[in-house]
Design a protein around this motif. Sequence first.
Motif, mmCIF file in Angstrom:
data_model
loop_
_atom_site.group_PDB
_atom_site.id
_atom_site.type_symbol
_atom_site.label_atom_id
_atom_site.label_comp_id
_atom_site.label_asym_id
_atom_site.label_seq_id
_atom_site.Cartn_x
_atom_site.Cartn_y
_atom_site.Cartn_z
ATOM 1 N N ASP A 37 -23.025 20.952 -0.642
ATOM 2 C CA ASP A 37 -22.901 21.891 0.467
ATOM 3 C C ASP A 37 -23.877 21.430 1.542
ATOM 4 O O ASP A 37 -25.096 21.415 1.323
ATOM 5 C CB ASP A 37 -23.252 23.312 0.021
ATOM 6 C CG ASP A 37 -22.205 23.884 -0.923
ATOM 7 O OD1 ASP A 37 -21.011 23.554 -0.746
ATOM 8 O OD2 ASP A 37 -22.584 24.643 -1.835
ATOM 9 N N LEU A 38 -23.343 21.030 2.692
ATOM 10 C CA LEU A 38 -24.155 20.370 3.707
ATOM 11 C C LEU A 38 -24.617 21.328 4.800
ATOM 12 O O LEU A 38 -23.995 22.352 5.066
ATOM 13 C CB LEU A 38 -23.358 19.227 4.344
ATOM 14 C CG LEU A 38 -22.892 18.116 3.406
ATOM 15 C CD1 LEU A 38 -22.136 17.054 4.187
ATOM 16 C CD2 LEU A 38 -24.060 17.498 2.646
ATOM 17 N N LEU A 39 -25.724 20.949 5.409
ATOM 18 C CA LEU A 39 -26.273 21.667 6.549
ATOM 19 C C LEU A 39 -26.531 20.655 7.653
ATOM 20 O O LEU A 39 -27.153 19.617 7.414
ATOM 21 C CB LEU A 39 -27.587 22.360 6.157
ATOM 22 C CG LEU A 39 -28.367 23.043 7.282
ATOM 23 C CD1 LEU A 39 -27.595 24.257 7.808
ATOM 24 C CD2 LEU A 39 -29.756 23.468 6.799
ATOM 25 N N ASP A 40 -26.061 20.946 8.863
ATOM 26 C CA ASP A 40 -26.335 20.092 10.022
ATOM 27 C C ASP A 40 -27.417 20.727 10.874
ATOM 28 O O ASP A 40 -27.337 21.909 11.228
ATOM 29 C CB ASP A 40 -25.076 19.882 10.856
ATOM 30 C CG ASP A 40 -24.085 18.946 10.179
ATOM 31 O OD1 ASP A 40 -24.545 18.022 9.484
ATOM 32 O OD2 ASP A 40 -22.875 19.143 10.333
ATOM 33 N N THR A 41 -28.435 19.943 11.183
ATOM 34 C CA THR A 41 -29.551 20.397 12.008
ATOM 35 C C THR A 41 -29.559 19.595 13.298
ATOM 36 O O THR A 41 -29.568 18.359 13.269
ATOM 37 C CB THR A 41 -30.890 20.203 11.274
ATOM 38 O OG1 THR A 41 -30.877 20.984 10.069
ATOM 39 C CG2 THR A 41 -32.063 20.635 12.140
ATOM 40 N N HIS A 42 -29.562 20.299 14.426
ATOM 41 C CA HIS A 42 -29.607 19.648 15.733
ATOM 42 C C HIS A 42 -30.966 19.933 16.361
ATOM 43 O O HIS A 42 -31.446 21.074 16.334
ATOM 44 C CB HIS A 42 -28.481 20.173 16.631
ATOM 45 C CG HIS A 42 -27.126 20.032 16.020
ATOM 46 N ND1 HIS A 42 -26.418 18.844 16.029
ATOM 47 C CD2 HIS A 42 -26.363 20.923 15.350
ATOM 48 C CE1 HIS A 42 -25.272 19.013 15.404
ATOM 49 N NE2 HIS A 42 -25.206 20.265 14.971
ATOM 50 N N CYS A 43 -31.582 18.909 16.910
ATOM 51 C CA CYS A 43 -32.911 19.095 17.488
ATOM 52 C C CYS A 43 -33.136 18.134 18.644
ATOM 53 O O CYS A 43 -32.459 17.108 18.774
ATOM 54 C CB CYS A 43 -33.990 18.913 16.423
ATOM 55 S SG CYS A 43 -33.900 17.372 15.498
ATOM 56 N N GLN A 44 -34.107 18.498 19.468
ATOM 57 C CA GLN A 44 -34.551 17.665 20.587
ATOM 58 C C GLN A 44 -35.933 17.138 20.261
ATOM 59 O O GLN A 44 -36.863 17.916 20.008
ATOM 60 C CB GLN A 44 -34.609 18.492 21.875
ATOM 61 C CG GLN A 44 -33.262 18.889 22.442
ATOM 62 C CD GLN A 44 -32.665 17.793 23.313
ATOM 63 O OE1 GLN A 44 -33.386 16.942 23.850
ATOM 64 N NE2 GLN A 44 -31.345 17.819 23.448
ATOM 65 N N ILE A 45 -36.098 15.838 20.250
ATOM 66 C CA ILE A 45 -37.391 15.218 19.977
ATOM 67 C C ILE A 45 -37.606 14.111 20.997
ATOM 68 O O ILE A 45 -36.766 13.221 21.139
ATOM 69 C CB ILE A 45 -37.449 14.635 18.547
ATOM 70 C CG1 ILE A 45 -37.235 15.735 17.507
ATOM 71 C CG2 ILE A 45 -38.793 13.934 18.308
ATOM 72 C CD1 ILE A 45 -37.104 15.234 16.085
ATOM 73 N N GLY A 46 -38.710 14.180 21.703
ATOM 74 C CA GLY A 46 -39.013 13.154 22.694
ATOM 75 C C GLY A 46 -37.967 13.040 23.777
ATOM 76 O O GLY A 46 -37.707 11.932 24.279
ATOM 77 N N GLY A 47 -37.347 14.162 24.136
ATOM 78 C CA GLY A 47 -36.343 14.138 25.188
ATOM 79 C C GLY A 47 -34.986 13.630 24.756
ATOM 80 O O GLY A 47 -34.087 13.473 25.587
#
Length: 231
Positions: free
Chosen positions: A24-34
């Motif tokens: 069972d997967l989880l997708d994480t979206h993030c902003q790092i260093g622009g």
Amino acid sequence: MIHSAEEIPADASRLNSELAREYDLLDTHCQIGGRSFSFTSVSDSYALLDRISPEEFIRDEQMPYWAEIWPSALALSEFLSESVPLKGARVIEIGAGTGLVSVVAASLGAKVLATDYSTEALRFIRCNALKNAARIDIEQLDWRNVRQEERFDMLLAADVLYERVNLLPILLSIERLLKPDGCAYIADPRRRLAEQFLELAAENGFSVKAHAREHRGAGKPVAVNIYRLTR
């Protein structure tokens, strides 16, 4: 190794589909260093405990910590993007888990070898490298028995100081893997075991500088220390 840009969409989609049939997967979206990143992890790492046989646990005491994206990894990645010149540096990550730190380091211009003891983790590292078009090498590594001959400019690790039995093997890995003038960055959410690790590092000739960070995610902010070890 991640190859041409043309391979990435098809390979990432195919590998993600393979993983989705098993986890069972989880997708994480993030902003790092622009920059925007997307990482796949396991939605409930505790569900993986059933995969570990009693024999495997007795042999390795291996828990599925690799399957989550921890605040320390995000804090270390943010710190690297803000404060550490990585372009052209040869970097190894130990205990890479899902590969977040390695992918970010590669995006900042480092030549990265991402390692983990878990072969399951290596599949997630490859998936996340493909998803984010990151060129990294991927290998299995047991920090209790490092056989890697190459020495690196920098070693990275996030949230690895969770068992007392691992402290000396991790320190010996740093000694074995770093060039004489290299440095290690170890991120930890201020566990008491980290203090013992730092004492051990000092006893073995390392200089340590601590950087206090706070990762602000969706939940409660998490205080993280990032330790820079040099000889």
